[in-house]
Design a protein around this motif. Structure first.
Motif, mmCIF file in Angstrom:
data_model
loop_
_atom_site.group_PDB
_atom_site.id
_atom_site.type_symbol
_atom_site.label_atom_id
_atom_site.label_comp_id
_atom_site.label_asym_id
_atom_site.label_seq_id
_atom_site.Cartn_x
_atom_site.Cartn_y
_atom_site.Cartn_z
ATOM 1 N N ALA A 25 0.869 -1.255 -0.056
ATOM 2 C CA ALA A 25 -0.086 -0.123 -0.017
ATOM 3 C C ALA A 25 0.863 1.280 -0.002
ATOM 4 O O ALA A 25 0.656 2.229 -0.769
ATOM 5 N N CYS A 26 1.968 1.242 0.661
ATOM 6 C CA CYS A 26 3.004 2.552 0.845
ATOM 7 C C CYS A 26 3.612 2.654 -0.422
ATOM 8 O O CYS A 26 3.552 3.532 -1.153
ATOM 9 N N VAL A 29 0.999 4.052 -3.263
ATOM 10 C CA VAL A 29 0.878 5.247 -2.896
ATOM 11 C C VAL A 29 1.823 6.170 -3.583
ATOM 12 O O VAL A 29 1.628 7.208 -4.169
ATOM 13 N N ILE A 32 1.603 6.244 -7.342
ATOM 14 C CA ILE A 32 0.345 7.263 -7.791
ATOM 15 C C ILE A 32 0.974 8.802 -7.649
ATOM 16 O O ILE A 32 0.634 9.488 -8.375
ATOM 17 N N PRO A 89 -4.838 1.775 -3.079
ATOM 18 C CA PRO A 89 -4.212 3.071 -3.389
ATOM 19 C C PRO A 89 -5.112 2.951 -4.811
ATOM 20 O O PRO A 89 -5.639 4.232 -5.136
#
Length: 149
Positions: A25-26, A29, A32, A89
Motif C-alpha cells: 500500500a505504501c 501510494v 500514484i 491505493p
C-alpha cells in the motif's frame, strides 16, 4: 477432512498478510504520487509481480534457515497481502477521479440502507453501554412496534 484453522488463519499468516499489505500500500501510494496518470497501471503491475516474487522466494529462503519453515500458506498470505495492499491505493485513485459520479450515489444509498440497521443494533444491543429509564424503554418499544420492528 478437518481443517486446522490455527494453521490456516493463525497469527503468523495474519502477520504475513498485514506486512505485505502495508508495504505494498505504501509503495502503491508512492507510485500514484510520482507517476503520471496513464502509466500508473503499468507501474502497479510491475510492483505486484515484484512483490509477489519476493514473497514466494522469501518462503524458499526460509527453507534453508534452521529456525524457520517454508510454508505454502505463508506464500498465499503474502500474495493476498500484496493484492489487497495495491488495490487500496488504486481504489482510492479511482474514487478520487470519479467522486462526483460515484460517491454521491453510493454514499446516499449506503446511508439510506445502513442507517436503519445501525439504529436496530442500537435497540437490540445485548450489552448496553448506558442505561435508560424503564419508562423511556417502554416508549421506545411502543414506537418500534408501531414502525414494525
Amino acid at each position: 477432512m478437518a481443517l486446522n484453522y490455527q494453521l490456516l488463519f493463525g497469527m503468523d499468516k495474519q502477520l504475513h498478510f498485514i506486512s505485505f499489505a502495508v508495504i505494498s500500500a505504501c509503495i502503491g501510494v508512492m507510485i500514484i504520487l510520482i507517476s503520471n496518470g496513464h502509466r500508473v497501471k503499468q507501474h502497479m503491475n510491475v510492483v505486484w509481480m515484484t512483490l509477489v516474487s519476493i514473497g514466494i522466494f522469501e518462503e524458499y529462503r526460509q527453507y534453508y534457515l534452521p529456525d524457520r519453515s517454508a510454508e505454502f500458506i505463508d506464500a498465499l498470505a503474502n500474495i493476498l497481502g500484496v493484492t489487497v495492499g495495491l488495490a487500496i491505493p488504486v481504489l482510492l485513485l479511482y474514487l478520487n477521479e470519479h467522486r462526483k459520479q460515484f460517491i454521491s450515489k453510493v454514499f446516499r444509498n449506503y446511508i439510506l440502507i445502513m442507517l436503519p440497521f445501525l439504529l436496530g443494533l442500537f435497540f437490540l444491543n445485548e450489552r448496553p453501554f448506558f442505561s435508560v429509564e424503564e419508562h423511556f424503554q417502554e416508549k421506545l418499544r411502543t414506537l418500534s412496534a408501531f414502525i414494525g420492528w
